[in-house]
Write an enzyme that holds these catalytic residues in place. Sequence first.
Site, PDB file in Angstrom:
ATOM      1  N   LYS B  83       0.847  -1.192   0.000  1.00 53.82           N
ATOM      2  CA  LYS B  83       0.000   0.000   0.000  1.00 53.82           C
ATOM      3  C   LYS B  83       0.887   1.248   0.000  1.00 53.82           C
ATOM      4  CE  LYS B  83      -3.901   1.587   2.937  1.00 53.82           C
ATOM      5  NZ  LYS B  83      -4.651   1.254   4.168  1.00 53.82           N
ATOM      6  N   SER B 158      -9.644   0.998   3.208  1.00 58.91           N
ATOM      7  CA  SER B 158      -8.810   1.851   2.391  1.00 58.91           C
ATOM      8  C   SER B 158      -7.734   1.093   1.605  1.00 58.91           C
ATOM      9  CB  SER B 158      -8.147   2.902   3.283  1.00 58.91           C
ATOM     10  OG  SER B 158      -7.234   2.287   4.181  1.00 58.91           O
ATOM     11  N   SER B 182      -9.754  -1.564   7.228  1.00 59.91           N
ATOM     12  CA  SER B 182      -9.154  -1.247   5.924  1.00 59.91           C
ATOM     13  C   SER B 182      -8.385  -2.378   5.244  1.00 59.91           C
ATOM     14  CB  SER B 182      -8.229  -0.030   6.049  1.00 59.91           C
ATOM     15  OG  SER B 182      -8.981   1.156   6.077  1.00 59.91           O
TER      16      SER B 182
END
Lengths: 97, 492
Positions: B83, B158, B182
């Site tokens: 990420k 996310s 997330s």
Amino acid sequence: MTLSREDVRRIARLARLTLSPEEEARFQDQLSAILGYVEQLGELDLEGVEPMTHALAAGEGAPLRMDEPRPCLDPEEALANAPAREGTWFKVPRIIE
Amino acid sequence: MSSAEELVGTSLLAAGERVAARRVSSRELTEAVLARIEATDRRVGAFLAVAADRARREAAAADARAARGERLSPLDGVPVAVKDLFATRGLPTTAGSRILEGFLPPYDATAVERLARAGAVLVGKLNLDEFAMGSSNEHSAYGPCRNPYDLSRTPGGSSGGSAAAVAARQVFGALGTDTGGSIRLPASFCGVVGVKPTYGRVSRYGVVAFASSLDQVGPLARTVADAAALLRVVAGHDPRDMTSSTRPVDDYLADLEGGASGLRIGVPREWFQGGVDEGVERAVRQALATYERLGARLVKVSLPHTRYGVAAYYLVATAEASSNLARYDGVRFGLRAEGRGLAEMYAETRQRGFGPEPKRRIMLGTYALSAGYYDAYYLRAQKVRTLVRRDFDEAFRTCDVVAGPVAPSVAFRLGEKLEDPLQMYLADVFTITCNLAALPGLSVPCGMHPSLGMPVGLQLVGRPFDEASLLRAARALEREVGPLPPPRIGET
């Protein structure tokens, strides 16, 4: 909980944001709705309940260490992302007129 | 199936075995992955940066090790991605925000360093909601990521790019972060395995901070064993993160096949009280029935403070975010806007650099911490966290893991919740309490939605630092459910 436009401006000042008039209006509505939703926490009897101030149980975290100088980031590397610099300093706009 | 497709479609552990046995080179795997990203990512949008040169260099080094008969770990030579919230030395790290556009970190996050030390090949940085704030990946300043199973739907957030890239066979595994769901939400939406470890299990050093008492790093992968192998590599004490636990890391792969016989699975009443899509609930109940068939025992438990989780979370997380995001001031890194004097420069920089969601959360958090409101909001929310944790402690007196849905629905459509932040926040109603209580949780695919044809995840939450039981239970289900049909990425 309903926030006034003046509340929104005051919070923005504290948060160092300059909101547009459209953002002020939108945040006034949205933040009021969210604050209305969180009001349900008021239903709970929290008398005598300790706040959870640490996510780890006692003794689980890092042990204390001696506060001794150790190598750290090289000044050139630390300054490499600076939007403005002078010598080994971060440069900012004038603070005192 | 072409050989390139076959190459990128195996599990991470199988790919690692092949490299070690020199049946395929890390270079071939890496080229296959880069070609796959090239062919699919215009539609999926999982990557914010592809580091082809760095990946090829690392692959060559892995091949040299394999030739010498050396192997650093089961991940050696296998392409992965992280990420874009993890600092990567010399590789752009944006946190999905304009305010960090062009930022080149001077160091690697600990988790990234550990992947490298294990020989994994880092192929790039993955899309996310700005500063990890969101449940759909639509709050990325660089455009949304899409769900590989249906490009009109979100991958969840996310860590949307991390889940989508793994589901789309663009990488063999990925790292994400989970502050309120997330990792687990996108894993559920994209049909992959996602683990949110116990708070303190993985170092947060070098991870852009959102809400420091809730943020935790974890793996996403296509199989439970792959996720276990990734977690084993990144977990463990790090003196650079004072909240990182000193507990030894279990060997998660050792007893992974131990099955579910005798396991006591807590089924919280409050997680099955309506509000959950019918098809999702059916898939979850089927998973519970499967566990019973495998010899597990279902136990009724109660988590009475579940319904207060979202409210408590949005006070704690925004308060901590407003403080953490104060560092973006145009002085040391990132964007700087011009202004007359220092105060105006700060405000102009932040106004231009932050998107709507970080601004909304900074505003809410600033308000919750401001004079006269601290007791009513932040302190109250921290007390509710204690009650949420007590709920789980009580449940774990009669069960070993708690099971239920990850989310009330399958992946929703892009734009569906974008204008109503509160509705977006409620997508996290089942995942948030696990973060508030600092417990480990995961999402494991339990099947496809009967009418919508989208993946559904089962959530398991465990005792502190008992990731091993969670993974073993997830593996028992995975063996019964079998692999989900791979996504076709817009091809019909």
